[in-house]
Write an enzyme that holds these catalytic residues in place. Structure first.
Site, PDB file in Angstrom:
ATOM      1  N   ASP A 211     130.019  25.676  76.587  1.00 19.19           N
ATOM      2  CA  ASP A 211     131.319  26.429  77.441  1.00 19.19           C
ATOM      3  C   ASP A 211     130.760  27.269  78.602  1.00 19.19           C
ATOM      4  O   ASP A 211     129.810  27.743  78.743  1.00 19.19           O
ATOM      5  CB  ASP A 211     131.999  27.030  76.595  1.00 19.19           C
ATOM      6  CG  ASP A 211     133.509  27.064  77.228  1.00 19.19           C
ATOM      7  OD1 ASP A 211     133.819  27.702  78.137  1.00 19.19           O
ATOM      8  OD2 ASP A 211     134.385  26.164  76.544  1.00 19.19           O
TER       9      ASP A 211
ATOM     10  N   TYR B 143     146.108  16.493  88.903  1.00 14.58           N
ATOM     11  CA  TYR B 143     145.718  16.529  87.277  1.00 14.58           C
ATOM     12  C   TYR B 143     145.590  14.846  86.825  1.00 14.58           C
ATOM     13  O   TYR B 143     144.591  14.419  86.345  1.00 14.58           O
ATOM     14  CB  TYR B 143     146.746  17.368  86.388  1.00 14.58           C
ATOM     15  CG  TYR B 143     146.302  17.278  84.991  1.00 14.58           C
ATOM     16  CD1 TYR B 143     145.185  17.839  84.459  1.00 14.58           C
ATOM     17  CD2 TYR B 143     147.006  16.412  83.988  1.00 14.58           C
ATOM     18  CE1 TYR B 143     144.794  17.661  83.227  1.00 14.58           C
ATOM     19  CE2 TYR B 143     146.969  16.329  82.820  1.00 14.58           C
ATOM     20  CZ  TYR B 143     145.775  16.980  82.365  1.00 14.58           C
ATOM     21  OH  TYR B 143     145.504  16.975  80.847  1.00 14.58           O
TER      22      TYR B 143
ATOM     23  N   LYS C 107     142.414  12.752  85.565  1.00 12.94           N
ATOM     24  CA  LYS C 107     142.316  12.310  84.172  1.00 12.94           C
ATOM     25  C   LYS C 107     142.223  10.657  84.251  1.00 12.94           C
ATOM     26  O   LYS C 107     141.576  10.162  83.298  1.00 12.94           O
ATOM     27  CB  LYS C 107     143.531  12.598  83.436  1.00 12.94           C
ATOM     28  CG  LYS C 107     143.454  13.816  82.924  1.00 12.94           C
ATOM     29  CD  LYS C 107     142.313  14.440  82.201  1.00 12.94           C
ATOM     30  CE  LYS C 107     142.175  15.817  81.360  1.00 12.94           C
ATOM     31  NZ  LYS C 107     141.061  16.032  80.569  1.00 12.94           N
TER      32      LYS C 107
ATOM     33  N   THR D  64     149.640  24.683  72.908  1.00 10.31           N
ATOM     34  CA  THR D  64     148.615  25.720  73.137  1.00 10.31           C
ATOM     35  C   THR D  64     149.643  27.017  73.595  1.00 10.31           C
ATOM     36  O   THR D  64     150.716  26.762  73.884  1.00 10.31           O
ATOM     37  CB  THR D  64     147.771  25.455  74.147  1.00 10.31           C
ATOM     38  OG1 THR D  64     148.342  25.367  75.226  1.00 10.31           O
ATOM     39  CG2 THR D  64     147.072  24.205  74.040  1.00 10.31           C
TER      40      THR D  64
END
Length: 226
Positions: free
Chosen positions: A34, A144, A148, A179
């Site tokens: 990460d 976005y 993707k 989330t």
């Protein structure tokens, strides 16, 4: 998944942590990668933090270190990525290249580094995270969704490239993931219709499993009840 060596990028995020927990519960050996400074993991996990996966050199070094630590690599789960909501008219000029780097280049760089190790595995797997938004982009989702869509194309092209090598490449296409950030951004939404991270993690690990051996090049929608 017992004994399988799995590298997970974006392991410190909400989805990443769900995948780590599920894979650990199934007995996998985990390499967690990460960009964050901290990345909690289960006992025995090999954790690498501060890794910029948009840099092919850093991505290559991280994957090489993981393979060296465990003596190989069976699975790469490309979960690292990013999101911005903004319209094209009022959006920042750097949003498009930024999301391309975060969503496409991270997966490309990690995959390229992992391919030799996955080819040497008895059952190499790559699972990417695309998006249902890339199938039909909504308001504010242009950059976005485009990034993707790049992940989707990468998945299909790499599946064809590795078809003869015994390595499968697939992607999950979630809708809204449940989330804390999404709840804060959309407080009036019905959260029960969203995709729970644990449920998405289960689908990701299925695609990484022996049961999914004949599946490659799939773009699998995981959209809950949205």
């Amino acid at each position: 998944m017992a004994g399988r060596i799995i590298a997970i990028t974006g392991a410190a995020g909400v989805l990443g942590r769900a995948v780590v927990e599920a894979a650990a519960a199934q007995g996998a050996r985990l390499a967690l990668i990460d960009h964050a400074k901290e990345c909690p993991g289960p006992e025995g996990a090999f954790v690498q933090t501060g890794v910029d996966l948009t840099d092919p050199v850093q991505a290559g070094a991280a994957i090489a270190a993981a393979a060296e630590r465990f003596g190989g690599l069976d699975v790469l789960l490309n979960i690292a990525g990013g999101f911005r909501w903004e319209t094209i008219e009022s959006g920042a000029p750097d949003t498009w290249p930024a999301l391309y780097r975060l969503n496409v280049l991270t997966a490309v760089n990690a995959s390229r580094a992992a391919i030799p190790h996955l080819k040497a595995s008895a059952a190499g797997r790559i699972v990417n995270v695309g998006s249902a938004a890339a199938l039909k982009a909504g308001l504010g989702m242009g950059a976005y969704a485009a990034s993707k869509a790049g992940v989707h194309a990468l998945t299909q092209a790499l599946a064809e490239e590795l078809k003869g090598a015994g390595v499968t490449v697939n992607a999950v296409l979630p809708s809204i993931i449940d989330t804390p950030t999404n709840r804060a951004d959309m407080p009036d939404a019905d959260f029960s219709t969203w995709v729970a991270p644990a449920d998405l993690a289960a689908v990701i690990l299925f695609l990484a499993s022996e049961a999914a051996r004949p599946v490659t090049g799939a773009l699998l929608p995981v959209t809950g009840r949205v």
